[in-house]
Scaffold this active site. Sequence first.
Site, short mmCIF file in Angstrom:
data_model
loop_
_atom_site.label_atom_id
_atom_site.label_comp_id
_atom_site.label_asym_id
_atom_site.label_seq_id
_atom_site.Cartn_x
_atom_site.Cartn_y
_atom_site.Cartn_z
N ASP A 24 -1.34 0.84 5.11
CA ASP A 24 -2.78 0.62 4.95
C ASP A 24 -2.99 -0.12 3.62
O ASP A 24 -2.06 -0.33 2.84
CB ASP A 24 -3.56 1.94 5.05
C1 NOJ Z 1 -8.40 0.38 5.24
C2 NOJ Z 1 -8.62 1.22 6.46
O1 NOJ Z 1 -8.17 2.53 6.23
C3 NOJ Z 1 -7.94 0.67 7.70
O2 NOJ Z 1 -8.36 1.43 8.80
C4 NOJ Z 1 -8.26 -0.78 7.88
O3 NOJ Z 1 -7.67 -1.24 9.06
C5 NOJ Z 1 -7.76 -1.53 6.67
N1 NOJ Z 1 -8.45 -1.05 5.48
C6 NOJ Z 1 -7.95 -3.03 6.80
O4 NOJ Z 1 -9.27 -3.35 6.73
#
Ligand code: NOJ
Length: 740
Positions: free
Chosen positions: A263
Amino acid sequence: MNQQELSKLCHDMSLEEKLGQLLQLEGFFFQEGGVMTGPEQRMGLEENEKEMCGSVLNVWGANNVKRIQDRIMAAQPHHIPALFMLDVIHGFRTIAPAPIAQGCTFDPKMIYEGARVAAKESAVSGVHVTFAPMADLSRDARWGRVMESTGEDKYLNSMCTRAMVKGFQGENLADPYSVGACVKHFAAYGLPEGGRDYNTVELSNRTLFEDYLPAYQAGIEAGACSVMTSFNTLDRIPSSVNEWLMRDVLRDKMGFNGVLISDYNAIGEAMKHGIAEDAKEAGKLAMKAGVDIEMMSHCYGSSIKELIAEGEIDEELVDEAVMRILTLKNELGLFENPYKDASEAEEIAYILCKKHRDTMRKLSEESFVLLENDGILPLKAKGQKIAFIGPYTKKQDLHSVWSIIADEKDSKSLADVVPKMFGGNKYTFESGCNTVEVDTVFNGFNSTVAYEYDTKEAEEAAIINAVESAKKADVVVMPLGEHRLQTGEAASYGELKLPEKQLELLNRVYEVNHNIVVVLFNGRPLDLRSVKSKAKAILEVWLPGTEGASAIANTLFGKNNPSGHLSMSFPYSVGQVPVHYDSFSTGRPKGKESSNVKFCSRYIDLPNTPLYPFGHGLSYTKFKYGEVSLDKDTLTMTESDVIEVSVPVTNCGEVDGTEVVQMYIQDVKGSVVRPVRELKAFERVELKAGETKIVRFAITEPMLRFYDIRMNYTSEAGMFKVFVGGDSTCEMGIKFWLNR
Ligand code: NOJ
C-alpha cells in the site's frame, strides 16, 4: 511474448532497470494536478529515475495515459511499458453504490455486472489494473472504510469478492475491456483497534484463518492478478514486511503467484512502526517478504543494490519480483499494445452511456434496505402533498470519496427527478440544513465541502421554512445522512450518530408532522435509535452513485420493491461495537434478550443484539416461510454426500417482490468454541403476489469445516442445526448429524 522471451528480457535488464520495475509512482510526477491518495512525497528522485518506474497510479484518460506511456517507454533502455493502476472502487465515472451497499444486494451476478461496467470505462480510459476489490472483513462501524467492504460476513464477502474479480478481469486479462483486479488489503486491515484507521490489529491465527482470509482467498481463486499489502501490523509485524504472512500464508498456503504490491508508502512506514531503522532495512525486510512493487516509497531503489553487494539480498529475489511484474504486463498484452484499450473515441462512446447508467441504477435499487415501514411506503403517486426536507434533497453528489473520477454534474438530485418521474403529487423541496457544521474541516483528497447555508442564522431560517412546509404536507420525506467525507480512508468516528443539526431538523419536523419517511445516505452502520423513534419508515440507500436519485424515486413510489438485506449489523449504540451475528456462545449466555439475570454476559444499559441484525431487510410485500425440511438427517464424511434442505416461501402480500432466503448452520459442539451460527448459502427469490416457491439448498461436508483444536481445517462429527429465513435471527433450527 512467450515465457522464454520474458526470461530473456529480464536477463538482459540492468539492475537499475529491474529496480525501476519495482517502483510505482503517483501521477503528479508526470503531470500537473490530478488526484493524490496519500501523503505527497517527492522522494528525492532524479528526472531520469522517475521515468524508469514500472508503474504509475492515479492517472487516467486515454490521451493522458498514452502520453505518459510514450514518455516512459522512450526513456527505458528496453522500452518496457508501464502499468497504469487506479482506485476504481465502485465504478469509474458511472458510479455504482458503495461496496457495503453492493453487499446488501446478496446478488453476485449483479455485482459482477457492475464491475464489468467499471472495467469497460476504466479500460478505455487507459487503466490496466484497479486497486479493488477490498476484501477486508468489517465488523467495526467506527472504521471509515467499512463502506469499501461488502460487510461483516466471510461467506457473503467471498461471494462478492469473487464476483468483482471476475467482473473486472473478464475471461482473460488481454481481452478488450478487461482490467486486472487487486485484492486488498492483505491482511485483516478491517480490524484496527478502536476502529481507528491504520491502527494495530490483534487477532488470533484461528480467527485470521477462519474468518479474515476466506474473502482474499476467494479473490485469488477467482484469478486476481494482484494483491495489496495492508498498513496494519498483525501479531505486531507490519504486513508489508511480514515474511510469514506474505510467503508462507499468501503464496504457499493460499496459492497466490501474482504481483504483490505494497500500500501507499507502507514499506517506508516500517520505520515509523519502529521495525526498520532506515529505508535500507525496510527495503530488505519487504524484499525478503516477497513484496514486488513498492507504491510511493523508495526503499528498494535506494538500497537494494547495496544490499546485494553486501550479500544481504540475493539478486534472485529481485529477478523473481521483476518476472512477476513482466508476466502481468505480458498477460495484459502490453508488450504488443502498450495502450491496451485506451481510446478517446470509446471514452466518448461508453463512459456514462445509457446501458452503464441502467446497470448502475439496477444495482442501486437492489442495494436499498427498507429498515422500517409501518405502511407509509410506497408513497402514493397522486393527490398528495409531499415535502422533501433534508440536506440530501437537492444534492447531486451521491458518491463516496472513493469515486475519484465522479463528477456530480453527471447525476441528478431527488428534487430534479421526483417531479419528472412521479408528477401526480404536489411537492416542496428544501435542504433544511447543511450536511455538516459550517466550520467542519476535512483534509485530504476530494475534501471540499459545499455549504448551502454559510451562517448559523441562514441555517436557522432554513429550518423554520422547512418546518412550515412540513406543517402543510401529508408526508415528509427526509433525505438525511453522513457527508461523503465522513466515510472512507482516514475517516474513523468515535460516535455513530447522524450530524447534530440533522437530528435537530428531524426533531423539529416531528413536532409538526409525524408522517415521516427517512431516506438515509451513509457509508457505515449508524446508531439510529433517535431516527427510529420518529420515522414511520426508514429507507437505507447508502452512497448510491450516479443513478442514485432515480433509483430512490423508483423505490419510494413502489416502482422498485426494496429487496436489499443488511451486509452489516446496525448497533444500538457505539458501545456494542464490534457487533456481528456470528458471535460465540459464552459460558454465561444471556438467553432471552429480556432476561435480567445478573451473572451472565450482557450489558446493563443495552441489549446484546443489534438494533438491526445482519441480513435484515423489509419489502412492500410480506413473505411467509413454511416448514423447513431435510431429505435426510445424517451426512457422511464423503465430500459428495448431500442433505437437501427445502423450504416453501410464499409472497402473501399484494405486490410482487424478491426475498433473500438465507441459510445458516450452527455446529453445536466442536473441539473449539463454534459461532452461534454461520451463513452458508443464500438465494434471491422473485415471487409474484400470492406465489409460493420451494427454495432448496444443499448441505455438504466441506461446508462444515473449520480450524479444529490442532489447527487442522476439517469437520467434526456430531450434531448441527440449520436455520432458514429472511435474516440472521431466523428461528426453527432443524437438527442434522455428521457421521464419522
Ligand atoms: C491507500 C489505500 O489504503 C489503498 O486502498 C489505495 O488503493 C491506495 N492508497 C492507492 O490510492
